[in-house]
Enzyme design. Structure first.
Site, PDB file in Angstrom:
ATOM      1  N   LYS A  60       0.813  -1.225   0.000  1.00 24.03           N
ATOM      2  CA  LYS A  60       0.000   0.000   0.000  1.00 24.03           C
ATOM      3  C   LYS A  60       0.847   1.276   0.000  1.00 24.03           C
ATOM      4  O   LYS A  60       0.430   2.296  -0.524  1.00 24.03           O
ATOM      5  CB  LYS A  60      -0.932   0.021   1.217  1.00 24.03           C
ATOM      6  CG  LYS A  60      -2.055  -1.005   1.148  1.00 24.03           C
ATOM      7  CD  LYS A  60      -3.024  -0.821   2.299  1.00 24.03           C
ATOM      8  CE  LYS A  60      -4.040  -1.932   2.348  1.00 24.03           C
ATOM      9  NZ  LYS A  60      -5.069  -1.709   3.366  1.00 24.03           N
ATOM     10  N   ASP A  96      -9.753   2.889   2.148  1.00 25.73           N
ATOM     11  CA  ASP A  96      -9.841   2.397   3.530  1.00 25.73           C
ATOM     12  C   ASP A  96     -10.435   3.498   4.398  1.00 25.73           C
ATOM     13  O   ASP A  96     -11.299   3.245   5.240  1.00 25.73           O
ATOM     14  CB  ASP A  96      -8.449   2.023   4.067  1.00 25.73           C
ATOM     15  CG  ASP A  96      -7.953   0.715   3.472  1.00 25.73           C
ATOM     16  OD1 ASP A  96      -8.790  -0.149   3.181  1.00 25.73           O
ATOM     17  OD2 ASP A  96      -6.737   0.576   3.288  1.00 25.73           O
TER      18      ASP A  96
END
Ligand code: ATR
Length: 277
Positions: A60, A96
């Protein structure tokens, strides 16, 4: 989805269920990519005409330099979990944080007045803090973490954000449950086992308690909270929230949440051995 490892991820089930229900001729695959192939994997996906990617652990952060554009939110959080390819360019997003905010939409008014306690100062905490400061506009947020330095680094970073939220650190031994209306576990304590950072005495019946962990679906942390009479939210909600936000970016369509949630619940109920780790 690219990651390393990616076995037993719930994401293919979530997205493929949504594609099927909406009659979209699309497929979602989980691909295990070796670290030294990351850059070529992204270029390859783009060359193959793949619409987009989810990015998971451990890429990420490291994926960011390989993208043409990254949203300011993802850049500030320091992580991209969703890529879309458009007009020969790659765009990095962080869903997220937006997915977490979406999963707390039902408690919007209460969050604005809330003192929130967050356990943990890792990658997930960054997305959660961003959401609580920029989307939920909560009143005050207190971070508690095993390593004090990590929490203080996050507080320094997030204090640069323009937000009404007050951000503070607290030693774990100094926290009194009475001061908080919302309590969130972002640590890995309780993942795959029965450990919990606090016992039932810590929780209050007026609290909203969220655990980002979804394996087990009900952690000891949430069981303790429930036994004290608190309302609980498990990690499946953030998982579905981030997926719904990514789905919208790739397809322009709203994810059929009810159907996806029940497909996921059925899958978990019928095959506990397939739980992701
Ligand atoms: P993630 O990306 O899932 O957030 P991470 O970045 O590795 O994972 O962060 C894990 C978090 O869980 C950290 O806050 C970590 O605390 P430290 O900063 O002290 O490492 C916390 N954590 C992990 N194991 C823990 C334990 N046994 N007790 C308390 N906190 C723990």
């Amino acid at each position: 989805m690219i990651g390393h490892p990616v076995h037993h991820s719930f994401s293919p089930l979530i997205h493929n269920t949504a594609f099927q229900i909406l009659h979209l001729n699309s497929r979602y695959l989980a691909l295990d990519i070796e670290p030294r192939q990351l850059r070529r994997a992204i270029a390859g996906a783009q060359a193959l005409g793949i619409k987009g990617l989810n990015v998971t652990v451990p890429y990420k952060e490291t994926v960011i330099p390989y993208l043409d554009y990254v949203t300011p939110e993802a850049r500030f959080i320091g992580a991209v979990n969703t890529i879309v390819f458009r007009n020969n360019k790659s765009y990095g997003h962080n869903t997220d944080y937006s997915g977490f905010a979406r999963s707390l939409e039902f408690a919007r008014d209460e969050l604005r007045r809330a003192n929130v306690l967050i356990f943990g100062a890792g990658g997930s905490a960054r997305a959660v803090i961003y959401a609580l400061m920029k989307s939920c506009h909560c009143k005050r947020m207190v971070l508690s973490n095993r390593t004090r330095k990590h929490a203080e680094q996050l507080i320094r970073h997030f204090s640069k954000l323009k937000s009404r939220t007050r951000l503070e650190f607290a030693e774990s031994g100094m926290i009194n449950g009475d001061s908080f209306q919302v309590v969130i576990n972002t640590t890995s304590v309780g993942l795959n086992d029965e450990a919990s950072l606090v016992t039932a005495e810590f929780f209050r019946s007026n609290q909203l308690v969220y655990d980002l962990i979804y394996n087990p679906i009900e952690t000891s942390f949430l069981r303790h909270a429930k036994s004290a009479g608190a309302r609980t939210v498990n990690g499946i909600e953030m998982l579905i929230g981030q997926a719904a936000e990514a789905f919208k970016i790739w397809t322009g369509c709203a994810m059929p949440l009810q159907e996806v949630r029940s497909a996921l619940q059925n899958f978990i109920a019928n095959s506990p051995e397939n739980m992701p780790i």
